[in-house]
Design a protein around this motif. Structure first.
Motif, PDB file in Angstrom:
ATOM      1  N   THR A   1     -43.779  22.747 -28.067  1.00 30.09           N
ATOM      2  CA  THR A   1     -43.464  22.039 -27.005  1.00 30.09           C
ATOM      3  C   THR A   1     -44.618  21.644 -25.919  1.00 30.09           C
ATOM      4  O   THR A   1     -45.446  22.335 -25.912  1.00 30.09           O
ATOM      5  CB  THR A   1     -42.181  22.318 -26.147  1.00 30.09           C
ATOM      6  OG1 THR A   1     -42.557  23.683 -25.738  1.00 30.09           O
ATOM      7  CG2 THR A   1     -41.035  22.413 -27.118  1.00 30.09           C
TER       8      THR A   1
ATOM      9  N   TYR B   1     -32.769  17.295 -37.544  1.00 26.94           N
ATOM     10  CA  TYR B   1     -33.672  16.917 -36.576  1.00 26.94           C
ATOM     11  C   TYR B   1     -34.232  15.502 -36.782  1.00 26.94           C
ATOM     12  O   TYR B   1     -33.911  14.729 -37.828  1.00 26.94           O
ATOM     13  CB  TYR B   1     -34.833  17.710 -36.526  1.00 26.94           C
ATOM     14  CG  TYR B   1     -35.650  17.700 -37.606  1.00 26.94           C
ATOM     15  CD1 TYR B   1     -36.828  16.749 -37.591  1.00 26.94           C
ATOM     16  CD2 TYR B   1     -35.850  18.417 -38.856  1.00 26.94           C
ATOM     17  CE1 TYR B   1     -37.733  16.569 -38.721  1.00 26.94           C
ATOM     18  CE2 TYR B   1     -36.731  18.486 -39.975  1.00 26.94           C
ATOM     19  CZ  TYR B   1     -37.796  17.552 -39.779  1.00 26.94           C
ATOM     20  OH  TYR B   1     -38.641  17.573 -40.837  1.00 26.94           O
TER      21      TYR B   1
ATOM     22  N   ARG C   1     -33.117  18.103 -31.250  1.00 25.01           N
ATOM     23  CA  ARG C   1     -34.518  18.533 -31.688  1.00 25.01           C
ATOM     24  C   ARG C   1     -35.332  17.002 -32.203  1.00 25.01           C
ATOM     25  O   ARG C   1     -34.876  16.317 -33.138  1.00 25.01           O
ATOM     26  CB  ARG C   1     -34.845  19.373 -32.524  1.00 25.01           C
ATOM     27  CG  ARG C   1     -36.036  20.377 -32.558  1.00 25.01           C
ATOM     28  CD  ARG C   1     -36.245  21.426 -33.682  1.00 25.01           C
ATOM     29  NE  ARG C   1     -35.405  22.505 -33.103  1.00 25.01           N
ATOM     30  CZ  ARG C   1     -34.990  23.454 -33.898  1.00 25.01           C
ATOM     31  NH1 ARG C   1     -34.782  23.233 -35.211  1.00 25.01           N
ATOM     32  NH2 ARG C   1     -34.573  24.684 -33.558  1.00 25.01           N
TER      33      ARG C   1
END
Lengths: 417, 417
Positions: A158, A177, A310
């Motif tokens: 991240t 995702y 995500r």
């Protein structure tokens, strides 16, 4: 030749390419290849892989392990001749030329994806005698992303407040995702598992827009130059902010700070200024922010639509560039009110090429005879080599091992040389 | 002065402005005013509205009906001095100046919305003695859109295959809808009823981006010039199409035709071309398509999120421009697979100003003393005047009647002159 320096460097440290896959996009050609460092045999024997050959721990004698390294190289698609020269200089071609089977060279097949696998098929055949064995583009992107997320340590991270934070994703909690691949254009793919995916959205405002508009608006000649330029700019010189409209005030009722961008490039409506009156670095910065923010927003809306928390971003546009990642991450965070997270990948530009690489299969067996294997059950990669990039053409070579079926013939006839 | 021609024209045919509201955005100032054609009294009598004054049919003697016409005028915000001159030339100011109450001029209040109602408040006070009575921007947009959708015949239309089709919306089936207002930036508002709404999204890629980037990339000086230029262009000269990547082929597996835009401005990555090598009309067209398509996509994703099948588009960016409407409509249709519909408005640029106009209220009563009233129960507008626009500054003046409480003092003290 953009890839020249690194190509020479790679040649020195990799004597033989055992497998190579190529992703030919609208703007860039990405190549992933595996090299064992073994010498190529010039007689009719099997390749001299003895030093690298190891028994698979579980006693599967039909498979061998090749130790080596995955390399990542890129070229601009407009300079495809440089890519052709690079491939011609590599052992896969030299091996073929020296085979006793005179037609062997015509039988080289490499896995290829991206639109250019169709567009340039004849060129590869003509110039290199290579057949491009096409792998569907979305399938490749997904396979590449899944590989990286599952197999490579310190791959996903991240980017919050200017800080990278590596994330080791639990493989049991990886799906679903949203994969957002930012190439010339942008594809957004809902990924539900290995080979289970659906392209749910996309946008034409992508990396090609950044470089295309950037070239028209600045004197930059390349993507990297434009990105570097944007680093020094201030988008507020050219974007119209909420405060510019509201006389310096926030628009609190709808939660927009005075510093929020109300209109990208909105200040350029001014009558008294022309292109030459703006700094190229401010233009580059505004452009990068507009595109990154837009992608972040559309990605979030699609993640929301399918309940995906995500968002994994790939594609060469990101290029480990702090401001790009920050803008996308902030956009996702802003629009989702902190519910969704943007995640980035160290090998972001090579998802398609990696996925095509993963597609090498034994034609005589259902099982996948060629796969990157792990030393342990959780990770196939010994370590990430070269975490500080040598230059823009090399994206963290990866030491790894390749599990190869003994019935598998790499490069078809050629590998018999 | 952009508004000069039409201002003069309006002055000739409208002798008195009874009510006026203004929307000061980042790029444009939009004005809506109601004129009765009555002469302004110069003594202390009530205004000579007798000819227009009518009893309300239901016998409500506390209200009067003013017959007149709503006018719509715009100026560029960067030329706010022209707007000031225009207002100074109108009767609302002249009335004030001639009042026996020496301080009356200081008490003129007009309804104002948009960020400029804050930014330019002091300027209006100083130059015109006018206080801007601020109305919240989103509230104004919604009120203006609701008014148009409910009250004006042949206001809303779809644009499919190059054909306008007017839609008379059942008032009982109007809500909820997504209002997309494309000003310098874009606001997306979920509208659930009169005064019931929520700004759910927006994008900074809007009209200011079109004009800002357009000015930098072409020699165009104005929005209208840029729009006209785009009409003659071909975006395929500069956009990278799917076929450009796939060697002329469709990418059928994901439903993208070879003519679909893969990357806006993607062809401009070419090394051998500079800005001067592209036709300005092709650039304008590509820009318009990129922005329109992007807005259509984000609008659809938000409509989907809240289950809204109707997307109403407003804002001066659209400006009744065929290609803009077509691109947005096609984008909404493409992404929603025909589930959602884009609808446009004839008075698209004046939602905020109209909404501010609707905000005139009697300070002494809870009920709304000032409202545009219908001759019949379903429609307050006699007819749409001037369906062919005179020029870009006048957007279909509307003949209508104003229901005014007898206790209501227009322009505060000034109206007593």
């Amino acid at each position: 030749m953009e890839g020249k320096g690194i190509a020479g460097k790679l040649l020195e440290k990799s004597d033989e390419i055992s497998h190579l896959a190529i992703d030919i996009g609208g703007s860039l050609i990405k190549i992933v290849y595996f090299s064992t460092n073994s010498k190529c045999s010039t007689n009719d024997e099997a390749p001299t892989l003895s030093k690298e050959r190891q028994e698979v721990p579980n006693g599967d004698l039909n498979h061998h392990i090749l130790s080596g390294r995955l390399y990542f190289v890129k070229f601009e698609t407009s300079k495809i001749e440089d890519c052709i020269k690079f491939l011609a200089s590599k052992k896969l071609q030299q091996c073929g030329a020296q085979c006793r089977h005179s037609h062997a060279v015509d039988k080289i097949k490499i896995k290829a994806t991206g639109g250019g696998a169709f567009k340039f098929a004849d060129l590869f055949k003509e110039k290199l005698g290579i057949t491009l064995d096409k792998v569907e583009e979305m399938e490749s992107l997904v396979a590449g992303a899944n590989f990286l997320l599952k197999a490579v340590n310190r791959e996903a991270f991240t980017y919050i407040g200017g800080q990278k934070e590596y994330v080791q994703i639990d493989q049991n909690d990886l799906y679903p995702y949203l994969l957002v691949n930012i190439g010339s254009g942008v594809s957004m793919i809902k990924v539900d598992g290995e080979g289970k995916f659906q392209r749910v959205s996309g946008t034409s405002v992508g990396g090609g827009t950044f470089l295309g508009l950037g070239k028209l608006l600045t004197k930059c000649k390349s993507f990297d130059e434009l990105l570097e330029l944007s680093h020094q700019g201030n988008n507020r010189m050219i974007d119209m902010l909420v405060g510019d409209i509201y006389g310096g005030m926030d628009y609190t009722k709808i939660g927009l700070a005075s510093t929020a961008i109300a209109s990208s490039f909105g200040k350029a409506i001014s009558e008294n200024k022309e292109l030459e009156d703006y700094k190229p670095e401010d233009i580059a910065r505004s452009l990068l922010r507009m595109i990154s923010n837009n992608i972040g927003q559309i990605a979030y809306l699609n993640a929301l639509r399918f309940g995906l928390k995500r968002i994994i971003l790939g594609g060469y546009f990101i290029h480990d560039h702090a401001y790009t990642m920050d803008t996308i991450a902030v956009a996702v965070d802003f629009w989702s009110k902190g519910e969704a997270k943007a995640m980035f990948l160290r090998h972001e530009g090579f998802l398609g090429a990696l996925g095509a690489f993963m597609n090498y299969k034994d034609e005589n067996a259902d099982s996948m005879p060629l796969q990157l294997v792990a030393k342990s059950s959780s990770c196939i990669v010994d370590r990430i080599h070269n975490s500080t990039r040598v230059d823009e053409n090399e994206t963290g070579a990866v030491d790894c091992r390749l599990r190869v079926s003994s019935s598998f013939k790499i490069y078809d006839e050629v590998k018999r040389c």
